[in-house]
Design an enzyme around this catalytic site. Structure first.
Site, short mmCIF file in Angstrom:
data_model
loop_
_atom_site.label_atom_id
_atom_site.label_comp_id
_atom_site.label_asym_id
_atom_site.label_seq_id
_atom_site.Cartn_x
_atom_site.Cartn_y
_atom_site.Cartn_z
N ASP A 23 7.52 -40.97 16.76
CA ASP A 23 8.46 -42.05 16.50
C ASP A 23 9.59 -41.51 15.61
O ASP A 23 9.48 -40.42 15.02
CB ASP A 23 7.71 -43.18 15.80
CG ASP A 23 8.60 -44.30 15.33
OD1 ASP A 23 9.36 -44.83 16.15
OD2 ASP A 23 8.54 -44.64 14.13
N ASP A 25 12.20 -43.90 13.31
CA ASP A 25 12.32 -44.68 12.07
C ASP A 25 10.97 -44.86 11.40
O ASP A 25 10.01 -45.34 12.00
CB ASP A 25 12.93 -46.05 12.37
CG ASP A 25 14.41 -45.97 12.70
OD1 ASP A 25 15.12 -45.23 12.00
OD2 ASP A 25 14.85 -46.65 13.65
N LYS A 167 5.74 -48.15 24.74
CA LYS A 167 5.82 -46.69 24.61
C LYS A 167 4.64 -46.01 25.29
O LYS A 167 4.79 -44.94 25.89
CB LYS A 167 5.85 -46.31 23.12
CG LYS A 167 7.11 -46.68 22.36
CD LYS A 167 7.00 -46.17 20.94
CE LYS A 167 8.21 -46.52 20.10
NZ LYS A 167 8.10 -45.98 18.72
N ASP A 190 4.41 -45.29 13.04
CA ASP A 190 4.28 -46.13 11.85
C ASP A 190 4.27 -47.63 12.12
O ASP A 190 4.20 -48.41 11.19
CB ASP A 190 5.44 -45.84 10.89
CG ASP A 190 6.75 -46.48 11.36
OD1 ASP A 190 7.10 -46.33 12.55
OD2 ASP A 190 7.40 -47.16 10.55
N ASP A 194 4.01 -48.55 18.13
CA ASP A 194 3.39 -47.25 18.38
C ASP A 194 1.92 -47.38 18.79
O ASP A 194 1.30 -46.39 19.18
CB ASP A 194 3.47 -46.36 17.13
CG ASP A 194 4.90 -46.02 16.75
OD1 ASP A 194 5.64 -45.57 17.64
OD2 ASP A 194 5.28 -46.23 15.59
#
Length: 243
Positions: A23, A25, A167, A190, A194
């Site tokens: 990821d 951010d 994702k 995070d 995810d």
């Protein structure tokens, strides 16, 4: 860990490490959403393909790959857009028209998506719409449900998207195109967006600033947060690769 230490870590990555999906951010950044410079040598030296997976629009992960000097393997818009290599075919999953209709109705009801006139957050989106977390969530969820869509709070924005896009689903597609089994991938992230990646990958790590959903889904959680957490995750994954 100092930058020199990250260079040393990059040089010592075991060849046994599988492909990485990371990821942006909250994972490759610090707490001001600036890319942590220490992650660059790690990603650039990774001994297998690296996939950058983000909720951001496609130009962001593409540009990051360019500047990191790696192949353009990207998942954008929470799985709505995916590409395996610059010569590959861009794949789409989602309903941009329905998401745009949600945004229009939201604004008709007196709310604001919150990004200003230029709206750089949504300008290049092709499968979803992102709304500022400073804007009211309850009416957005209600309108999205009326259009058959869901709203995901990534901690950085509210994403209006199709339930089917994720994702993890995009990673399954890219894994085949890159010639790997899904469980060969090592994932670091995070956020709730995810979790689907963690479910597909063979090993997953949530950094210390991760939300509850990501923490509960991960195989390992780092003590450190943000970029420090990513470096700690790499250390842990390297240990698994050497075991």
């Amino acid at each position: 860990m100092e930058f020199a230490d990250s260079l040393e870590l990059a040089a010592s990555l075991p060849d046994s490490l599988g492909p990485l999906v990371a990821d942006i951010d909250g994972t490759l950044t610090n707490d001001t959403r600036t890319i942590d410079p220490r992650v660059s040598p790690i990603i650039n030296s990774w001994p297998a393909p690296v996939v950058i997976a983000t909720g951001k629009a496609m130009p962001y992960p593409v540009a990051l790959c360019e500047f990191l000097g790696i192949e353009i393997n990207v998942i954008a818009e929470n799985g709505g857009v995916a590409l395996a290599g610059r010569s590959g075919r861009i794949q789409f999953e989602g309903d941009r028209a329905a998401a745009a209709a949600v945004a229009e109705e939201y604004e008709r009801q007196g709310y604001d998506v919150g990004w200003g006139a230029a709206d750089l957050v949504n300008r290049w989106r092709e499968t979803e719409i992102a709304v500022s977390r400073d804007s009211p969530l309850a009416p957005l969820r209600s309108i999205a449900a009326d259009h058959g869509l869901e709203v995901v709070d990534t901690g950085y924005a509210y994403h209006v998207k199709s339930a089917e896009q994720s994702k993890g689903r995009a990673l399954s597609v890219l894994a085949e195109e890159l010639g790997y089994e899904r469980d060969a991938f090592l994932a670091v992230g995070d956020s709730v967006n995810d979790v689907a990646t963690f479910e597909v990958a063979g090993l997953s790590v949530a950094v210390g600033n991760a939300d509850d959903a990501a923490t509960e889904a991960a195989d390992h959680v780092t003590e450190s947060a943000f970029g420090d957490g990513f470096l700690e995750a790499v250390l842990w994954l390297s240990e698994q690769g050497n075991s």
